[in-house]
Scaffold this active site. Structure first.
Site, PDB file in Angstrom:
ATOM      1  N   SER A   1       0.805  -1.232   0.000  1.00 46.67           N
ATOM      2  CA  SER A   1       0.000   0.000   0.000  1.00 46.67           C
ATOM      3  C   SER A   1       0.829   1.268   0.000  1.00 46.67           C
ATOM      4  O   SER A   1       0.277   2.352  -0.220  1.00 46.67           O
ATOM      5  CB  SER A   1      -0.927   0.010   1.211  1.00 46.67           C
TER       6      SER A   1
ATOM      7  N   LYS B   1       0.315   3.452  -2.940  1.00 47.87           N
ATOM      8  CA  LYS B   1      -0.930   4.186  -3.211  1.00 47.87           C
ATOM      9  C   LYS B   1      -0.744   5.695  -3.395  1.00 47.87           C
ATOM     10  O   LYS B   1      -1.289   6.269  -4.342  1.00 47.87           O
ATOM     11  CB  LYS B   1      -1.958   3.887  -2.107  1.00 47.87           C
TER      12      LYS B   1
ATOM     13  N   TYR C   1      -3.312  -3.226 -10.114  1.00 38.31           N
ATOM     14  CA  TYR C   1      -3.160  -2.906  -8.684  1.00 38.31           C
ATOM     15  C   TYR C   1      -2.225  -3.908  -7.988  1.00 38.31           C
ATOM     16  O   TYR C   1      -1.334  -3.528  -7.226  1.00 38.31           O
ATOM     17  CB  TYR C   1      -4.546  -2.871  -8.025  1.00 38.31           C
TER      18      TYR C   1
ATOM     19  N   TYR D   1      -4.601   4.260   7.609  1.00 37.42           N
ATOM     20  CA  TYR D   1      -5.826   3.467   7.812  1.00 37.42           C
ATOM     21  C   TYR D   1      -6.635   3.951   9.014  1.00 37.42           C
ATOM     22  O   TYR D   1      -6.749   5.139   9.264  1.00 37.42           O
ATOM     23  CB  TYR D   1      -5.497   1.980   7.962  1.00 37.42           C
TER      24      TYR D   1
ATOM     25  N   VAL E   1       1.535  -3.449   3.834  1.00 40.38           N
ATOM     26  CA  VAL E   1       1.612  -4.711   4.574  1.00 40.38           C
ATOM     27  C   VAL E   1       2.900  -5.491   4.273  1.00 40.38           C
ATOM     28  O   VAL E   1       3.156  -6.516   4.891  1.00 40.38           O
ATOM     29  CB  VAL E   1       0.363  -5.608   4.356  1.00 40.38           C
TER      30      VAL E   1
HETATM   31  N1  GLU Z   1      -1.670  -5.542  -1.737  1.00 44.32           N
HETATM   32  C1  GLU Z   1      -2.267  -5.421  -0.439  1.00 44.32           C
HETATM   33  C2  GLU Z   1      -3.754  -5.683  -0.542  1.00 44.32           C
HETATM   34  O1  GLU Z   1      -4.364  -5.119  -1.403  1.00 44.32           O
HETATM   35  C3  GLU Z   1      -2.006  -4.060   0.066  1.00 44.32           C
HETATM   36  C4  GLU Z   1      -2.575  -3.845   1.444  1.00 44.32           C
HETATM   37  C5  GLU Z   1      -1.699  -2.967   2.296  1.00 44.32           C
HETATM   38  O2  GLU Z   1      -0.512  -2.889   2.105  1.00 44.32           O
HETATM   39  O3  GLU Z   1      -2.257  -2.363   3.188  1.00 44.32           O
HETATM   40  O4  GLU Z   1      -4.309  -6.427   0.191  1.00 44.32           O
END
Ligand code: GLU
Length: 427
Positions: free
Chosen positions: A72, A75, A196, A248, A266
């Site tokens: 993430s 993003k 993505y 988050y 993550v």
């Molecule tokens: N690729 C992970 C997902 O979409 C990213 C989530 C994250 O890093 O928070 O579940």
């Protein structure tokens, strides 16, 4: 200063960062992400902290050359690309601005079918689908190119993580289906999630994250390559979303406690930005329940508190400071540091007007400035004219031509301060 001493001075920064890491090293709480099976394979002990200044100095401690996937933390950079290609109106017809207060993979769509913001999965899938390109390959290449420009080197895909995420990404495909049903997704679910998943599977190091953050901190100019990756306006919007939504359902607490724009992933990485000053990259793969790195969060909390980095720490102080070397104000020497903003130039003008009778000459040194904002630039030019008119000679040492060239378009010379942490050609 002899080279010996210079190194010792540079080490002072790295030593401070080492001490910081030592304070969090013993925390073994948290869990590796296992819902993407490949992520559970990593060494849980990895720990790194890198700081890259807006002028391109690199300080990196711990496992700073260990690779992990961006997840993430991709993003904000893909959001920046979408903003630069489509503009904020088009992007925000599809995705909101508001912190969701919900977990990263929440089923979050508002009454108009928009995901709450581009930092949660639903919003990031929609944002990524807005990138221009006829095919998923072309869209991913555009993303890879852009994120690489932020990092200052070519980033590669971690094929194993990509495959693992594709095989198990049912929830993300469900989120994409909901966005499709709500009319916010123009691509097929498979195409949108494929791009993505690939953006999440780009491999980086903590130093890459710090360079990416430093590019944001330097108004969109990568301080190592000199490339203007994004406009200052896109950078401002990106930092705003990172600050309000980057962590988050921990975002509000983060804003209070740390007060820096940041994004976690993550994969164990966190990128944080101290605007006008530096970018920070941390790595430690054990995650807290919100999906952020436990020791990364702890290190950034310490940095914010100990280095006084919270954005709202000193609301009444200008971002830049200046020293007047000659207290008599006869031959005034002004040494500027950091971002020269309106408030700083206002102080200069005030001082000059207070002591106008005694000043015989003015020397202004912008050698340590990282940027001159447009208003300040105009004011400095005006000031030059006014002083010339008063027959007060003014000399300006402006090695990066901040005053004569368009603001933000010139990058400072790179300077690698830590010989152990050069920007790797191909990690
Ligand atoms: N690729 C992970 C997902 O979409 C990213 C989530 C994250 O890093 O928070 O579940």
């Amino acid at each position: 200063m002899s080279p010996m001493k210079n190194e010792a001075v540079a080490d002072l920064v790295s030593n401070t960062l080492e001490e910081l890491l030592d304070q969090v090293r013993g925390d073994r709480s948290g869990e590796l992400a296992d819902y993407i099976p490949q992520l559970a394979q990593v060494d849980p002990e990895g720990l790194a902290l890198s700081v890259v200044s807006s002028t391109g100095r690199i300080y990196a401690v711990g496992d700073h050359d260990q690779h992990f996937t961006l997840q993430s933390a991709s993003k904000p950079f893909v959001y920046a690309l979408a903003l630069s290609q489509r503009g904020p109106d088009v992007v925000h017809e599809r995705v909101g601005y508001e912190p969701s207060g919900e977990p990263f993979n929440a089923i979050s769509l508002d009454a108009e079918g928009r995901p709450a913001n581009p930092m949660i999965n639903a919003g990031a899938i929609v944002t990524s689908s807005l990138i221009e390109g006829a095919t998923p390959d072309a869209r991913f290449e555009a993303i890879r190119h852009c994120v690489s420009a932020f990092a200052g080197r070519e980033l590669e895909l971690d094929e194993a993580v990509y495959a693992s995420e594709t095989a198990t990404g049912h929830r993300n495909r469900a989120l994409a289906n909901l966005a499709l049903a709500a009319g916010t997704l123009d691509r097929t679910v498979i195409d949108a999630t494929d791009v993505y998943f690939r953006q999440c599977s780009l491999k980086v190091t903590a130093t890459d994250l710090a360079v990416m953050g430093a590019t944001l901190s330097n108004n969109g100019v990568n301080p190592l390559t000199g490339v203007q990756v994004m406009t200052p306006e896109v950078v401002r919007r990106t930092l705003a979303i990172m600050l309000s939504c980057g962590m988050y359902n921990y975002s509000g607490y983060w804003m209070n406690d740390v007060g820096l724009p940041a994004k976690s992933g993550v994969g164990g990485g966190i990128v944080a930005v101290s605007p006008g000053k530096f970018g920070v990259g941390t790595y430690s793969p054990r995650l807290d329940p919100s999906g952020s790195s436990v020791r990364g969060v702890a290190a950034l909390r310490l940095m914010s508190n100990q280095l006084g980095l919270h954005l709202l720490n000193h609301p009444s102080e200008a971002a830049a400071s200046f020293n007047a070397d000659d207290s008599s104000f006869d031959n005034l020497i002004l040494r500027m540091r950091g971002e020269l903003d309106f408030a700083c130039v206002e102080r200069i003008v005030h001082e000059l007007s207070e002591h106008g009778d005694t000043i015989k000459s003015v020397h202004m040194d912008l050698g340590e400035s990282t940027a001159v904002v447009p208003t300040a630039r105009g004011m400095l030019k005006d000031l030059q004219e006014v002083l010339a008119h008063e027959d007060i000679p003014i000399t300006i040492d402006d090695p990066r031509d901040f005053i004569e060239t368009e603001p933000h378009l010139k990058a400072p010379e790179p300077h690698v301060a830590d010989a152990h942490a050069p920007l790797p050609e191909n990690q």
